[in-house]
Design an enzyme around this catalytic site. Structure first.
Site, PDB file in Angstrom:
ATOM      1  N   ASP A  12       0.807  -1.214   0.000  1.00 40.50           N
ATOM      2  CA  ASP A  12       0.000   0.000   0.000  1.00 40.50           C
ATOM      3  C   ASP A  12       0.841   1.266   0.000  1.00 40.50           C
ATOM      4  O   ASP A  12       0.449   2.274   0.574  1.00 40.50           O
ATOM      5  CB  ASP A  12      -0.977  -0.002   1.194  1.00 40.50           C
ATOM      6  CG  ASP A  12      -1.743  -1.303   1.268  1.00 40.50           C
ATOM      7  OD1 ASP A  12      -2.310  -1.690   0.246  1.00 40.50           O
ATOM      8  OD2 ASP A  12      -1.747  -1.956   2.328  1.00 40.50           O
ATOM      9  N   GLY A  39      -4.440  -4.557  -4.117  1.00 39.02           N
ATOM     10  CA  GLY A  39      -5.481  -3.561  -4.367  1.00 39.02           C
ATOM     11  C   GLY A  39      -4.849  -2.223  -4.653  1.00 39.02           C
ATOM     12  O   GLY A  39      -4.336  -1.577  -3.768  1.00 39.02           O
ATOM     13  N   ARG A 143       2.512 -29.644  -5.593  1.00 35.53           N
ATOM     14  CA  ARG A 143       2.406 -30.268  -6.917  1.00 35.53           C
ATOM     15  C   ARG A 143       1.037 -30.892  -7.202  1.00 35.53           C
ATOM     16  O   ARG A 143       0.922 -31.885  -7.886  1.00 35.53           O
ATOM     17  CB  ARG A 143       3.526 -31.295  -7.125  1.00 35.53           C
ATOM     18  CG  ARG A 143       4.878 -30.618  -7.169  1.00 35.53           C
ATOM     19  CD  ARG A 143       6.001 -31.570  -6.984  1.00 35.53           C
ATOM     20  NE  ARG A 143       5.950 -32.179  -5.673  1.00 35.53           N
ATOM     21  CZ  ARG A 143       6.879 -33.018  -5.230  1.00 35.53           C
ATOM     22  NH1 ARG A 143       7.885 -33.353  -5.991  1.00 35.53           N
ATOM     23  NH2 ARG A 143       6.782 -33.516  -4.013  1.00 35.53           N
TER      24      ARG A 143
HETATM   25  P1  IMP Z   1      -2.679 -13.099   1.874  1.00 32.02           P
HETATM   26  O1  IMP Z   1      -1.816 -12.530   0.795  1.00 32.02           O
HETATM   27  O2  IMP Z   1      -4.148 -12.880   1.622  1.00 32.02           O
HETATM   28  O3  IMP Z   1      -2.365 -14.527   2.179  1.00 32.02           O
HETATM   29  O4  IMP Z   1      -2.372 -12.278   3.219  1.00 32.02           O
HETATM   30  C1  IMP Z   1      -1.116 -12.387   3.885  1.00 32.02           C
HETATM   31  C2  IMP Z   1      -0.683 -11.058   4.466  1.00 32.02           C
HETATM   32  O5  IMP Z   1      -0.370 -10.155   3.402  1.00 32.02           O
HETATM   33  C3  IMP Z   1      -1.749 -10.354   5.316  1.00 32.02           C
HETATM   34  O6  IMP Z   1      -1.114  -9.659   6.369  1.00 32.02           O
HETATM   35  C4  IMP Z   1      -2.358  -9.357   4.345  1.00 32.02           C
HETATM   36  O7  IMP Z   1      -2.942  -8.260   5.017  1.00 32.02           O
HETATM   37  C5  IMP Z   1      -1.138  -8.964   3.561  1.00 32.02           C
HETATM   38  N1  IMP Z   1      -1.462  -8.466   2.207  1.00 32.02           N
HETATM   39  C6  IMP Z   1      -1.832  -9.194   1.140  1.00 32.02           C
HETATM   40  N2  IMP Z   1      -2.009  -8.393   0.083  1.00 32.02           N
HETATM   41  C7  IMP Z   1      -1.734  -7.154   0.465  1.00 32.02           C
HETATM   42  C8  IMP Z   1      -1.696  -5.887  -0.207  1.00 32.02           C
HETATM   43  O8  IMP Z   1      -1.951  -5.749  -1.404  1.00 32.02           O
HETATM   44  N3  IMP Z   1      -1.354  -4.817   0.567  1.00 32.02           N
HETATM   45  C9  IMP Z   1      -1.018  -4.937   1.875  1.00 32.02           C
HETATM   46  N4  IMP Z   1      -1.025  -6.089   2.528  1.00 32.02           N
HETATM   47  C10 IMP Z   1      -1.372  -7.186   1.841  1.00 32.02           C
END
Ligand code: IMP
Length: 437
Positions: A12, A39, A143
């Protein structure tokens, strides 16, 4: 020219805007890891685009975008995004959007497993986006994943769903949730895979050919350095490799073909989800955290979760610069700090009275860390939309120079607002070269 762009902190950092700006100079924008857990918000005129899976270049009609082999793709989320963008008048055809045949699919049971796993962990939960990212990468490493190429053959898709679901359901049921049905999943996924078919491509070959034709390629990292499964604050990380090395693997590009690496760094830090965050603003600084959260709109662009806010962490950012080999840094959200009287910067760490100079591997060490701060005076004036470094207030210039010295990398771009033109490009920087090339 091939440039990798990566967030230096916990995500972010405002990468969406920078990629969008840079996209003008590139022919192709490719992602190489992650999925719709990302995002990016991109604002163009009065239109706001929230991109999760597609590279930010997609809103430029003349760019080709690639979803690389290192990604995990939820076909439903893919088409929701394609349709959302089309509704805003941007055409997304297979000519300009290529999906790797080697990328893995996120299936409905991955989402269910993500929920189950977080419930199981209770207080120790990761705070994932619950989009099935981790379980899809588990299947890939185990796998048994379903790649796009596998799914294109209906029999294989059916068989793999049945086989994988048998195992997934055991875990889902064990934790008191309803089992999923293979026939329902197949009925949901198979038409989406058919719709995906024209987009499917041997993307690493496509990128290699593009490079031979001197096309300019931007490799867009999602999440960020400290969420990298190898180098981040494990286990509070995502399940892929956002760091620069991951770009080579996840896009299928030889490392020595990469021209440069751009780090995206924000003037302060945030983190979503759980996990250590040394420079977090705690109770005593709650007012400042709230001010930054509001001014910086620090809420998940997809999940709307409020982000934890903290001071700039120079130790963590130096670590990111070293790991990724940043050639230049884009510093974002300078204007968010406009109202602050004083600004703290974490310049070192202390554990049990001892100075630590490197970023610790163990989460519990990171939790015990006492950051060593230097305090700089704020500038208390409006920097929104300033486009020349010389026009910044003196204390803002001082802050920017201080961060650059601390991290040991040039700052080539400063973002002073969400719009494209609210940007300063620093003269004679490596970054300026990329822009003018
Ligand atoms: P996951 O990627 O959904 O498995 O989440 C694992 C960790 O990465 C969590 O702490 C999420 O909040 C963080 N995370 C995943 N995608 C983002 C992003 O786009 N921005 C910030 N944190 C993220």
């Amino acid at each position: 020219m091939i440039i990798v762009i990566i967030g230096a902190q916990w995500g972010d950092e405002g990468k969406g805007k920078v990629v969008d700006l840079l996209a003008d100079r590139f022919d192709i924008v490719s992602r190489y890891q992650g999925g719709h857990n990302a995002g990016h918000s991109v604002y163009v005129g009065d239109k706001a685009f929230v991109l999760r899976l597609l590279p930010s270049g997609i809103i430029h009609a003349d760019k080709t975008c690639v979803l690389g082999n290192g990604m995990v793709i939820d076909p439903k989320a893919f088409f929701e995004e394609v349709d959302q963008i089309a509704e805003k008048g941007v055409e997304v055809s297979p000519e300009r959007l290529k999906v790797s045949s080697r990328a893995h699919l996120i299936m409905p049971y991955h989402r269910a497993l993500d929920h189950t796993s977080e419930e199981r962990l209770g207080n120790e939960k990761i705070g994932t986006t619950l989009r099935g990212i981790g379980p899809a990468y588990e299947d890939k490493a185990g796998r048994r994943g379903i790649r796009v190429a596998d799914a294109l053959s209906p029999d294989v898709l059916k068989l793999r769903i049945e086989r994988n679901l048998e195992e997934a359901n055991r875990i889902i049921v064990l934790y008191g949730n309803q089992p999923l049905r293979a026939d329902e999943i197949y009925a949901e996924i198979s038409p989406l895979v058919e719709r995906l078919r024209p987009f499917v491509c041997e993307t690493s070959h496509f990128l290699a050919e593009a490079r031979k034709q001197s096309k300019k390629i931007l490799l867009e990292g999602a999440q960020a350095t400290l969420l990298d499964v190898d180098h981040g604050t494990y286990p509070y990380v995502t399940s892929s490799n956002p760091t620069a090395g991951g770009a080579s693997v996840g896009a299928g590009i030889p490392p020595h073909h990469i021209t440069g690496v751009l780090g995206i760094v924000r003037t302060y830090a945030t983190r979503v989800g759980e996990g250590p965050f040394p420079t977090e603003m705690l109770d005593a600084e709650e007012d400042i955290a709230n001010l930054i959260r509001e001014r910086g709109n620090e809420y998940g662009s997809v999940t709307r979760r409020p982000r934890r806010c903290g001071w700039f962490d120079a130790v963590a950012t130096r670590y990111a610069a070293e790991l990724n080999g940043f050639d230049s840094i884009a510093l974002t959200k300078l204007d968010v700090l406009d109202e602050l009287e004083e600004i703290k910067v974490g310049v070192g760490y202390e554990v049990n009275g001892k100075r630590v100079d490197t970023f610790p591997a163990v989460s519990s060490d990171l939790r015990q860390i006492k950051p060593v701060y230097e305090t700089l005076p704020g500038w208390k004036s409006d920097t929104l939309g300033i486009t020349r470094f010389d026009d910044l207030p003196e204390n803002a210039k001082r802050y920017v120079r201080f961060l650059s010295e601390q991290v040991g990398v040039e700052i080539g771009l400063i973002s002073t607002g969400p719009e494209r033109d609210q940007t300063i490009i620093l003269e004679d920087s490596v970054m300026e070269g990329w822009f003018s090339n």
